[in-house]
Scaffold this motif. Structure first.
Motif, PDB file in Angstrom:
ATOM      1  N   LEU A  63       7.026  46.650 -58.080  1.00 50.41           N
ATOM      2  CA  LEU A  63       8.143  47.519 -57.716  1.00 50.41           C
ATOM      3  C   LEU A  63       9.352  47.169 -58.569  1.00 50.41           C
ATOM      4  O   LEU A  63       9.593  45.996 -58.888  1.00 50.41           O
ATOM      5  CB  LEU A  63       8.482  47.366 -56.233  1.00 50.41           C
ATOM      6  CG  LEU A  63       7.386  47.786 -55.249  1.00 50.41           C
ATOM      7  CD1 LEU A  63       7.808  47.432 -53.819  1.00 50.41           C
ATOM      8  CD2 LEU A  63       7.096  49.262 -55.372  1.00 50.41           C
ATOM      9  N   ARG A  64      10.125  48.181 -58.940  1.00 45.20           N
ATOM     10  CA  ARG A  64      11.267  47.968 -59.835  1.00 45.20           C
ATOM     11  C   ARG A  64      12.228  46.879 -59.361  1.00 45.20           C
ATOM     12  O   ARG A  64      12.657  46.040 -60.156  1.00 45.20           O
ATOM     13  CB  ARG A  64      12.019  49.273 -60.063  1.00 45.20           C
ATOM     14  CG  ARG A  64      11.323  50.187 -61.031  1.00 45.20           C
ATOM     15  CD  ARG A  64      12.166  51.424 -61.219  1.00 45.20           C
ATOM     16  NE  ARG A  64      11.586  52.310 -62.216  1.00 45.20           N
ATOM     17  CZ  ARG A  64      12.131  53.451 -62.552  1.00 45.20           C
ATOM     18  NH1 ARG A  64      13.248  53.852 -61.992  1.00 45.20           N
ATOM     19  NH2 ARG A  64      11.559  54.212 -63.456  1.00 45.20           N
ATOM     20  N   PRO A  65      12.608  46.871 -58.060  1.00 44.13           N
ATOM     21  CA  PRO A  65      13.518  45.801 -57.625  1.00 44.13           C
ATOM     22  C   PRO A  65      12.903  44.405 -57.800  1.00 44.13           C
ATOM     23  O   PRO A  65      13.595  43.458 -58.169  1.00 44.13           O
ATOM     24  CB  PRO A  65      13.772  46.109 -56.143  1.00 44.13           C
ATOM     25  CG  PRO A  65      13.461  47.558 -56.000  1.00 44.13           C
ATOM     26  CD  PRO A  65      12.362  47.846 -56.988  1.00 44.13           C
ATOM     27  N   SER A  66      11.610  44.277 -57.563  1.00 45.11           N
ATOM     28  CA  SER A  66      10.940  42.989 -57.752  1.00 45.11           C
ATOM     29  C   SER A  66      10.846  42.631 -59.225  1.00 45.11           C
ATOM     30  O   SER A  66      10.974  41.462 -59.608  1.00 45.11           O
ATOM     31  CB  SER A  66       9.533  43.019 -57.149  1.00 45.11           C
ATOM     32  OG  SER A  66       9.587  43.226 -55.765  1.00 45.11           O
ATOM     33  N   LEU A  67      10.615  43.645 -60.066  1.00 44.33           N
ATOM     34  CA  LEU A  67      10.513  43.402 -61.507  1.00 44.33           C
ATOM     35  C   LEU A  67      11.808  42.817 -62.051  1.00 44.33           C
ATOM     36  O   LEU A  67      11.783  41.947 -62.924  1.00 44.33           O
ATOM     37  CB  LEU A  67      10.148  44.684 -62.253  1.00 44.33           C
ATOM     38  CG  LEU A  67      10.023  44.531 -63.769  1.00 44.33           C
ATOM     39  CD1 LEU A  67       8.874  43.592 -64.123  1.00 44.33           C
ATOM     40  CD2 LEU A  67       9.833  45.878 -64.437  1.00 44.33           C
ATOM     41  N   THR A  68      12.932  43.260 -61.517  1.00 40.75           N
ATOM     42  CA  THR A  68      14.218  42.737 -61.980  1.00 40.75           C
ATOM     43  C   THR A  68      14.244  41.217 -61.854  1.00 40.75           C
ATOM     44  O   THR A  68      14.605  40.507 -62.800  1.00 40.75           O
ATOM     45  CB  THR A  68      15.382  43.370 -61.194  1.00 40.75           C
ATOM     46  OG1 THR A  68      15.355  44.778 -61.409  1.00 40.75           O
ATOM     47  CG2 THR A  68      16.724  42.805 -61.626  1.00 40.75           C
ATOM     48  N   GLY A  69      13.839  40.693 -60.717  1.00 39.49           N
ATOM     49  CA  GLY A  69      13.816  39.243 -60.509  1.00 39.49           C
ATOM     50  C   GLY A  69      12.834  38.544 -61.433  1.00 39.49           C
ATOM     51  O   GLY A  69      13.131  37.475 -61.975  1.00 39.49           O
ATOM     52  N   VAL A  70      11.667  39.150 -61.622  1.00 37.71           N
ATOM     53  CA  VAL A  70      10.658  38.581 -62.520  1.00 37.71           C
ATOM     54  C   VAL A  70      11.223  38.491 -63.930  1.00 37.71           C
ATOM     55  O   VAL A  70      11.090  37.457 -64.609  1.00 37.71           O
ATOM     56  CB  VAL A  70       9.358  39.426 -62.492  1.00 37.71           C
ATOM     57  CG1 VAL A  70       8.388  38.977 -63.563  1.00 37.71           C
ATOM     58  CG2 VAL A  70       8.702  39.366 -61.117  1.00 37.71           C
TER      59      VAL A  70
END
Length: 146
Positions: A63-70
């Motif tokens: 998910l895009r919000p999770s990708l930001t953290g990754v």
């Protein structure tokens, strides 16, 4: 009372966990999470080795919000570089750094050995069948439902 039918989604998740057991030790030895490895692998396989963040999220199933953290953690580790093109500041592009490419090159042989291990345990025919069936499931279109 009738027994419920087996859950396809649960069976797929359990199979994924079993498959990941082959890869997690190598990921852990390299201090890389599963999501980080997917990002690194996808960027290595991308034609230009640069993708926009939305493309990366879609291909990595993150998910895009999770990708930001990754991506923030990968950038802090010096494995990826993120930037906004001067022509369109709304876009966010991601590419591997030389350090990220080096990590991929150092990990890929062991990861391939684990894929071969799974294939050997299942047998080549079952492995091909499994991959074919998974491709069919991925192509199912919910818009074509009766």
């Amino acid at each position: 009372m009738a027994r419920p039918t087996p859950s396809l989604t649960l069976a797929l998740l359990q199979a994924r966990e079993s498959a990941m057991d082959f890869f997690r030790p190598h990921l852990n030895r390299n201090n890389i999470t599963e999501q980080q490895w997917r990002v690194i692998r996808i960027l290595c396989q991308a034609e230009a080795q640069t993708l926009e963040s939305y493309q990366l999220a879609e291909r990595a199933c993150i998910l895009r919000p999770s990708l930001t953290g990754v991506l923030v953690r990968l950038e802090q580790s010096g494995l990826v570089r993120r930037w906004k093109p001067e022509t369109d500041q709304r876009r966010l592009c991601v590419t591997l750094t030389p350090k990220g490419n080096e990590l991929f090159e150092g990990m890929k042989d062991e990861m391939m050995r684990q894929y071969q291990n799974i294939q050997q345990r299942l047998g080549p025919e079952k492995y091909r069948t499994l991959m074919s069936l998974l491709e069919e499931v991925q192509k199912l279109d919910t818009d074509d439902q009766p």
